[in-house]
Design an enzyme around this catalytic site. Structure first.
Site, short mmCIF file in Angstrom:
data_model
loop_
_atom_site.label_atom_id
_atom_site.label_comp_id
_atom_site.label_asym_id
_atom_site.label_seq_id
_atom_site.Cartn_x
_atom_site.Cartn_y
_atom_site.Cartn_z
N HIS A 36 2.83 -7.66 -11.47
CA HIS A 36 1.84 -8.53 -11.13
C HIS A 36 2.55 -9.99 -11.17
O HIS A 36 2.25 -10.86 -10.16
CB HIS A 36 0.94 -8.78 -12.54
CG HIS A 36 0.16 -7.37 -12.62
ND1 HIS A 36 0.43 -6.82 -13.87
CD2 HIS A 36 -0.80 -6.66 -12.02
CE1 HIS A 36 -0.45 -5.81 -13.94
NE2 HIS A 36 -1.11 -5.62 -12.70
N GLN A 60 -14.18 2.00 -10.85
CA GLN A 60 -13.26 2.77 -10.27
C GLN A 60 -12.41 3.79 -11.14
O GLN A 60 -11.39 4.44 -10.99
CB GLN A 60 -12.03 1.82 -9.63
CG GLN A 60 -11.19 1.24 -10.63
CD GLN A 60 -10.35 0.14 -10.00
OE1 GLN A 60 -10.85 -0.97 -9.48
NE2 GLN A 60 -9.13 0.26 -10.09
N GLN A 147 2.96 -2.38 -3.36
CA GLN A 147 3.22 -0.96 -2.53
C GLN A 147 2.90 0.12 -3.63
O GLN A 147 3.03 1.27 -3.09
CB GLN A 147 4.53 -1.32 -1.84
CG GLN A 147 4.71 0.10 -0.97
CD GLN A 147 5.88 0.29 -0.40
OE1 GLN A 147 6.44 -0.67 0.18
NE2 GLN A 147 6.53 1.45 -0.37
O1 PAF Z 1 -4.60 -2.46 -8.50
C1 PAF Z 1 -5.50 -2.78 -9.39
O2 PAF Z 1 -4.97 -3.32 -10.37
C2 PAF Z 1 -6.97 -2.61 -9.15
O3 PAF Z 1 -7.10 -1.32 -8.26
C3 PAF Z 1 -7.54 -3.71 -8.47
C4 PAF Z 1 -6.94 -3.86 -6.86
C5 PAF Z 1 -7.31 -5.06 -9.18
C6 PAF Z 1 -9.17 -3.45 -8.10
O4 PAF Z 1 -9.62 -3.42 -9.35
#
Ligand code: PAF
Length: 297
Positions: A36, A60, A147
């Protein structure tokens, strides 16, 4: 600066835009790691006012997935974000993002139905929906994605094109631990023994990459090289090893266009993913065949 309501962050972003600032969004689910932080740095280097969103998106996660135990530590995230130069954090509650049961979803067809989509039904619908909400709330000029989740990146790129979001999606390289394990918030779930075995994913991908660079372009052979290596690990349970076209995510039998060699493997209850990009222009046979075509003597 941390904002928890849509009204406040919108107001704040508007003020920054009035000052002529370009907005870069780094969407995350928190529990920040070096991966991150590299997205944040990239966003900063490109001159953005960097907004980091931290939201563990229930939409999700499947019913038997790790939503409840997903690691969360907002205080630690705030400190890391601050050190990395984030300008504003948007960390809404679930009620703020989904005040009522949603009746509207964003589905990117086809690209969502393959690879991880096969075992995580609804996952990419949840991702596309929350990312499109974040895009509407923050209205960034650029958005940064790693990626490592290449299928997610492709889905978001497609959504941006199809729905005319005026946003540039910036794809950032995978950041790895010293032993090659791709960084992920879920790595904390691994037991010490599983953690020791987990770098096998990258080792296996590198094995296939080496063969590819030496001229091997056959899909079955490359996939087999990866599987054979991962099967050496006693606790690894392969979910998939697939070679797919970078753009369409369709299975490819020969690497004649940029392709992704992607894996999903379970170690106990922890599911890890990883991938490498195979570029035909770096393949030895391709280079020989096209020698002299691109200028030179
Ligand atoms: O990659 C992630 O951490 C999540 O899928 C995202 C893009 C923040 C969406 O909740």
């Amino acid at each position: 600066m941390i904002f928890t309501t849509i009204r406040e962050i919108r107001h704040h972003i508007n003020e920054e835009k009035k000052k002529g600032r370009q907005i870069g969004l780094v969407p995350t689910m928190g529990y920040l790691h070096e991966g991150h932080l590299s997205l944040i740095r990239q966003a900063k280097e490109r001159g953005n006012y960097v907004v980091l969103s931290i939201f563990v998106n229930p939409l999700q996660f499947g019913p038997n997935e790790d939503y409840a135990r997903y690691p969360r530590d907002l205080k630690r995230d705030e400190k890391l974000a601050d050190e990395a130069g984030v300008d504003a954090i948007f960390a809404p509650s679930v009620e703020e993002m989904y005040p009522e049961k949603s009746l509207t979803y964003v589905t990117v067809e086809k690209l969502s139905d393959t690879l991880c989509g096969l075992t995580r039904p609804g996952h990419f619908r949840g991702v596309a929906t929350v990312v499109s909400k974040l895009f509407h709330i923050i209205e960034p000029d650029e958005a940064f994605f790693g990626q490592k989740d290449i299928q997610q990146v492709r889905i978001i790129e497609q959504m941006v094109t199809d729905l005319n979001f005026p946003i540039k999606v910036v794809r950032c390289p995978i950041i790895r631990e010293e032993d090659g394990l791709a960084m992920s918030s879920r790595n904390v779930y691994l037991s010490p023994a599983e953690r020791r075995e987990a770098p096998i994913l990258y080792k296996a991908l590198r094995r296939a990459e080496k063969a590819f660079l030496n001229g091997e372009i056959d899909g079955n052979t490359l996939v087999h090289l990866v599987k054979e290596q991962i099967e050496q690990s006693p606790s690894a349970k392969i979910e998939y090893v697939r070679l797919v076209h970078l753009k369409t995510l369709d299975e490819v039998t020969k690497v004649t266009d940029p392709a992704i060699l992607a894996v999903a493997v379970r170690f106990g209850t922890t599911r890890l993913i990883d991938n490498i990009l195979l570029e035909p222009s770096q393949n030895l046979h391709y280079m020989h065949k096209h020698e002299g075509e691109h200028g030179g003597a």
